[in-house]
Write an enzyme that holds these catalytic residues in place. Sequence first.
Site, PDB file in Angstrom:
ATOM      1  N   GLY A 237       0.821  -1.207   0.000  1.00 52.31           N
ATOM      2  CA  GLY A 237       0.000   0.000   0.000  1.00 52.31           C
ATOM      3  C   GLY A 237       0.857   1.259   0.000  1.00 52.31           C
TER       4      GLY A 237
ATOM      5  N   LEU B 262      -0.178  -2.220   8.886  1.00 55.12           N
ATOM      6  CA  LEU B 262      -0.751  -1.217   7.975  1.00 55.12           C
ATOM      7  C   LEU B 262      -1.787  -1.830   7.044  1.00 55.12           C
ATOM      8  CD1 LEU B 262       2.511   0.655   6.853  1.00 55.12           C
ATOM      9  CD2 LEU B 262       1.211   0.894   8.968  1.00 55.12           C
TER      10      LEU B 262
ATOM     11  N   ALA C 185      -5.094  -3.231   5.441  1.00 58.45           N
ATOM     12  CA  ALA C 185      -6.519  -2.961   5.706  1.00 58.45           C
ATOM     13  C   ALA C 185      -7.294  -2.873   4.405  1.00 58.45           C
ATOM     14  CB  ALA C 185      -6.690  -1.638   6.454  1.00 58.45           C
ATOM     15  N   GLN C 186      -8.620  -3.071   4.499  1.00 59.01           N
ATOM     16  CA  GLN C 186      -9.539  -2.589   3.468  1.00 59.01           C
ATOM     17  C   GLN C 186      -9.705  -1.121   3.864  1.00 59.01           C
ATOM     18  OE1 GLN C 186     -11.700  -0.919   1.449  1.00 59.01           O
ATOM     19  NE2 GLN C 186     -13.235  -1.262   3.036  1.00 59.01           N
TER      20      GLN C 186
ATOM     21  N   THR D 196      -6.921   5.605  12.884  1.00 61.25           N
ATOM     22  CA  THR D 196      -7.340   6.610  11.908  1.00 61.25           C
ATOM     23  C   THR D 196      -8.240   7.686  12.496  1.00 61.25           C
ATOM     24  OG1 THR D 196      -8.800   6.927   9.998  1.00 61.25           O
ATOM     25  CG2 THR D 196      -9.107   4.890  11.215  1.00 61.25           C
TER      26      THR D 196
ATOM     27  N   GLU E 230     -10.774   8.658  11.109  1.00 59.03           N
ATOM     28  CA  GLU E 230     -12.160   8.234  10.846  1.00 59.03           C
ATOM     29  C   GLU E 230     -12.852   7.807  12.140  1.00 59.03           C
ATOM     30  OE1 GLU E 230     -13.943   8.977   7.486  1.00 59.03           O
ATOM     31  OE2 GLU E 230     -14.799   7.227   8.464  1.00 59.03           O
TER      32      GLU E 230
ATOM     33  N   ARG F 196      -0.859   7.367  -3.769  1.00 58.93           N
ATOM     34  CA  ARG F 196      -2.209   7.176  -3.226  1.00 58.93           C
ATOM     35  C   ARG F 196      -3.054   6.381  -4.228  1.00 58.93           C
ATOM     36  NH1 ARG F 196      -5.352   6.757   1.271  1.00 58.93           N
ATOM     37  NH2 ARG F 196      -6.227   8.737   1.948  1.00 58.93           N
TER      38      ARG F 196
HETATM   39  P1  NAP Z   1      -3.671   1.221   1.168  1.00 60.45           P
HETATM   40  O1  NAP Z   1      -2.834   1.936   0.170  1.00 60.45           O
HETATM   41  O2  NAP Z   1      -5.100   0.947   0.834  1.00 60.45           O
HETATM   42  O3  NAP Z   1      -2.950  -0.156   1.518  1.00 60.45           O
HETATM   43  C1  NAP Z   1      -3.622  -1.189   2.180  1.00 60.45           C
HETATM   44  C2  NAP Z   1      -2.723  -2.413   2.209  1.00 60.45           C
HETATM   45  O4  NAP Z   1      -3.405  -3.461   2.915  1.00 60.45           O
HETATM   46  C3  NAP Z   1      -2.365  -3.005   0.821  1.00 60.45           C
HETATM   47  O5  NAP Z   1      -1.022  -3.421   0.850  1.00 60.45           O
HETATM   48  C4  NAP Z   1      -3.285  -4.201   0.717  1.00 60.45           C
HETATM   49  O6  NAP Z   1      -2.799  -5.239  -0.142  1.00 60.45           O
HETATM   50  C5  NAP Z   1      -3.274  -4.680   2.161  1.00 60.45           C
HETATM   51  N1  NAP Z   1      -4.354  -5.589   2.493  1.00 60.45           N
HETATM   52  C6  NAP Z   1      -5.682  -5.450   2.232  1.00 60.45           C
HETATM   53  N2  NAP Z   1      -6.368  -6.522   2.669  1.00 60.45           N
HETATM   54  C7  NAP Z   1      -5.457  -7.376   3.205  1.00 60.45           C
HETATM   55  C8  NAP Z   1      -5.550  -8.652   3.816  1.00 60.45           C
HETATM   56  N3  NAP Z   1      -6.718  -9.281   3.955  1.00 60.45           N
HETATM   57  N4  NAP Z   1      -4.418  -9.231   4.269  1.00 60.45           N
HETATM   58  C9  NAP Z   1      -3.211  -8.614   4.130  1.00 60.45           C
HETATM   59  N5  NAP Z   1      -3.067  -7.391   3.559  1.00 60.45           N
HETATM   60  C10 NAP Z   1      -4.177  -6.788   3.108  1.00 60.45           C
HETATM   61  O7  NAP Z   1      -3.686   2.022   2.552  1.00 60.45           O
HETATM   62  P2  NAP Z   1      -2.687   3.167   3.086  1.00 60.45           P
HETATM   63  O8  NAP Z   1      -3.226   4.488   2.652  1.00 60.45           O
HETATM   64  O9  NAP Z   1      -1.294   2.785   2.804  1.00 60.45           O
HETATM   65  O10 NAP Z   1      -2.971   3.088   4.641  1.00 60.45           O
HETATM   66  C11 NAP Z   1      -2.206   2.216   5.471  1.00 60.45           C
HETATM   67  C12 NAP Z   1      -2.995   1.929   6.734  1.00 60.45           C
HETATM   68  O11 NAP Z   1      -3.243   3.148   7.428  1.00 60.45           O
HETATM   69  C13 NAP Z   1      -4.360   1.298   6.524  1.00 60.45           C
HETATM   70  O12 NAP Z   1      -4.590   0.427   7.600  1.00 60.45           O
HETATM   71  C14 NAP Z   1      -5.325   2.466   6.580  1.00 60.45           C
HETATM   72  O13 NAP Z   1      -6.595   2.027   6.977  1.00 60.45           O
HETATM   73  C15 NAP Z   1      -4.651   3.321   7.626  1.00 60.45           C
HETATM   74  N6  NAP Z   1      -4.866   4.759   7.533  1.00 60.45           N
HETATM   75  C16 NAP Z   1      -4.645   5.405   6.358  1.00 60.45           C
HETATM   76  C17 NAP Z   1      -4.785   6.786   6.298  1.00 60.45           C
HETATM   77  C18 NAP Z   1      -4.536   7.545   5.024  1.00 60.45           C
HETATM   78  O14 NAP Z   1      -4.982   8.693   4.938  1.00 60.45           O
HETATM   79  N7  NAP Z   1      -3.811   6.979   4.064  1.00 60.45           N
HETATM   80  C19 NAP Z   1      -5.139   7.497   7.456  1.00 60.45           C
HETATM   81  C20 NAP Z   1      -5.326   6.794   8.641  1.00 60.45           C
HETATM   82  C21 NAP Z   1      -5.156   5.425   8.685  1.00 60.45           C
HETATM   83  P3  NAP Z   1      -3.124  -5.245  -1.734  1.00 60.45           P
HETATM   84  O15 NAP Z   1      -2.097  -4.328  -2.342  1.00 60.45           O
HETATM   85  O16 NAP Z   1      -2.919  -6.667  -2.100  1.00 60.45           O
HETATM   86  O17 NAP Z   1      -4.520  -4.750  -1.882  1.00 60.45           O
HETATM   87  O1  G4F Z   2     -10.353  10.595   0.035  1.00 63.74           O
HETATM   88  P1  G4F Z   2     -11.471   9.966   0.778  1.00 63.74           P
HETATM   89  O2  G4F Z   2     -12.109   8.772   0.179  1.00 63.74           O
HETATM   90  O3  G4F Z   2     -10.906   9.688   2.234  1.00 63.74           O
HETATM   91  P2  G4F Z   2     -11.613   9.421   3.644  1.00 63.74           P
HETATM   92  O4  G4F Z   2     -12.972   8.905   3.501  1.00 63.74           O
HETATM   93  O5  G4F Z   2     -11.437  10.645   4.484  1.00 63.74           O
HETATM   94  O6  G4F Z   2     -10.705   8.233   4.218  1.00 63.74           O
HETATM   95  C1  G4F Z   2      -9.285   8.268   4.138  1.00 63.74           C
HETATM   96  O7  G4F Z   2      -8.773   8.897   5.275  1.00 63.74           O
HETATM   97  C2  G4F Z   2      -9.018   8.208   6.522  1.00 63.74           C
HETATM   98  C3  G4F Z   2      -8.415   9.066   7.618  1.00 63.74           C
HETATM   99  O8  G4F Z   2      -9.338  10.020   8.036  1.00 63.74           O
HETATM  100  C4  G4F Z   2      -8.366   6.841   6.423  1.00 63.74           C
HETATM  101  F1  G4F Z   2      -8.521   6.179   7.588  1.00 63.74           F
HETATM  102  C5  G4F Z   2      -9.001   6.064   5.294  1.00 63.74           C
HETATM  103  O9  G4F Z   2      -8.355   4.799   5.179  1.00 63.74           O
HETATM  104  C6  G4F Z   2      -8.777   6.830   4.001  1.00 63.74           C
HETATM  105  O10 G4F Z   2      -7.399   6.846   3.718  1.00 63.74           O
HETATM  106  O11 G4F Z   2     -12.634  11.051   1.022  1.00 63.74           O
HETATM  107  C7  G4F Z   2     -12.352  12.301   1.599  1.00 63.74           C
HETATM  108  C8  G4F Z   2     -13.606  13.182   1.532  1.00 63.74           C
HETATM  109  C9  G4F Z   2     -14.893  12.487   2.036  1.00 63.74           C
HETATM  110  O12 G4F Z   2     -15.609  13.402   2.823  1.00 63.74           O
HETATM  111  C10 G4F Z   2     -15.677  12.166   0.778  1.00 63.74           C
HETATM  112  O13 G4F Z   2     -17.075  12.137   0.940  1.00 63.74           O
HETATM  113  O14 G4F Z   2     -13.871  13.496   0.156  1.00 63.74           O
HETATM  114  C11 G4F Z   2     -15.258  13.359  -0.082  1.00 63.74           C
HETATM  115  N1  G4F Z   2     -15.473  13.119  -1.511  1.00 63.74           N
HETATM  116  C12 G4F Z   2     -16.179  13.941  -2.339  1.00 63.74           C
HETATM  117  N2  G4F Z   2     -16.224  13.413  -3.578  1.00 63.74           N
HETATM  118  C13 G4F Z   2     -15.055  12.065  -2.241  1.00 63.74           C
HETATM  119  C14 G4F Z   2     -15.520  12.255  -3.528  1.00 63.74           C
HETATM  120  N3  G4F Z   2     -14.305  10.996  -1.880  1.00 63.74           N
HETATM  121  C15 G4F Z   2     -14.011  10.093  -2.843  1.00 63.74           C
HETATM  122  N4  G4F Z   2     -13.228   9.030  -2.516  1.00 63.74           N
HETATM  123  N5  G4F Z   2     -14.476  10.223  -4.134  1.00 63.74           N
HETATM  124  C16 G4F Z   2     -15.236  11.283  -4.525  1.00 63.74           C
HETATM  125  O15 G4F Z   2     -15.645  11.394  -5.680  1.00 63.74           O
END
Ligand code: NAP
Ligand code: G4F
Length: 322
Positions: free
Chosen positions: A12, A81, A83-84, A126, A128, A185
Amino acid sequence: MSKQALITGITGQDGAYLSRLLLNKGYEVYGLLARRGSDTLWRLRELGIEGEVKLIDGDLTDLSSLIRALEVSKAQEVYNLGAQSFVGTSWQQPVLTAQVDGVGAINVLEAVRIVNPKARFYQASTSEMFGLIQAEKQDETTPFYPRSPYGVAKLMAHWATVNYRESHGLHASSGILFNHESPLRGIEFVTRKVTHAVASIKLGRQKELRLGNIDAKRDWGFAGDYVEAMWLMLQQEQADDYVVATGKTTTVRDMCEIAFAHVGLTLQEHVVIDPNFFRPAEVDVLLGNPAKAEAKLGWAPKTSLVQLITMMVDADMRRLKV
Ligand code: NAP
Ligand code: G4F
């Protein structure tokens, strides 16, 4: 003597940046590979580290594979790290999200407890979890109120991390990270959806960009900065929980305007509001207070939103021109 680290979710966005950080620090980096897609290694390849990490087949829902990964890697640091991670999908797949994001974290904690309880554990919590916010600026003391099946599952993992720390004495920390983005991303998330579309419109390949709630506000930072906070948490003598954020919040609309303006276009000409992208329950605003991480970890964000979004547009322009 090099240290060993195991990263779930290594393919990821954060897994790729964290791998690079740890490799640069001299770690031997192992990653759990769930083999869920056709080209899951593209991020590691973009960072030029595909051949430097060691991959172990496994899945967060399979405890035996996690025990094996802990045994094979001999990891002293475990970063969960995986997750879905897409909030929108969590309404379509609530059970899978709970199994992977909630029970999956407990599986990793169990594997650590069974194989090497001295290993240090990081949980990707998160913002969230704050959902329907209970304080204007959210910090480690703000009550949680998740608004999606994803937020609910992550809250289970978060409290499990606290519980394993308190009941089994594990060095288990949670990073409550606010949204963080980068050129790596996933395209389903709004920043990358926007930067990819802006590049595509600029190059004449697309005319409009369909979005949902552009009044939503997020505290957006750069993933490359945020993985440093993860590492710092595991270097502390005591495990703890930390908010990691920029302390600034911006609407989706204003973030879009930054992206369009960077290539000399306007949002008004190209964005269409599409009800299909609205969510059953929205998180209207997130704004984090990273004071504890700044004071205790010495961590601070380095990249502004304008720098982040322009970096992402430039990367998408480069990719599309090839
Ligand atoms: P991401 O790009 O969606 O990466 C998710 C990773 O989890 C991928 O490597 C995916 O593998 C793997 N995965 C999914 N299902 C799995 C399973 N059943 N078993 C093992 N691995 C699995 O997410 P990210 O943005 O890097 O975020 C990393 C972590 O931080 C996540 O837990 C997310 O919920 C959390 N988080 C993210 C944010 C953010 O803004 N980015 C903020 C707060 C928390 P594949 O490549 O095979 O799909
Ligand atoms: O980019 P988003 O899909 O991120 P969201 O829902 O905030 O979640 C991300 O951040 C979380 C941390 O707070 C992580 F835990 C989670 O794993 C993920 O990385 O949406 C951001 C905002 C939302 O309010 C959504 O309703 O953008 C708004 N939005 C408006 N139009 C949209 C769209 N989001 C998406 N994905 N696609 C749209 O067309």
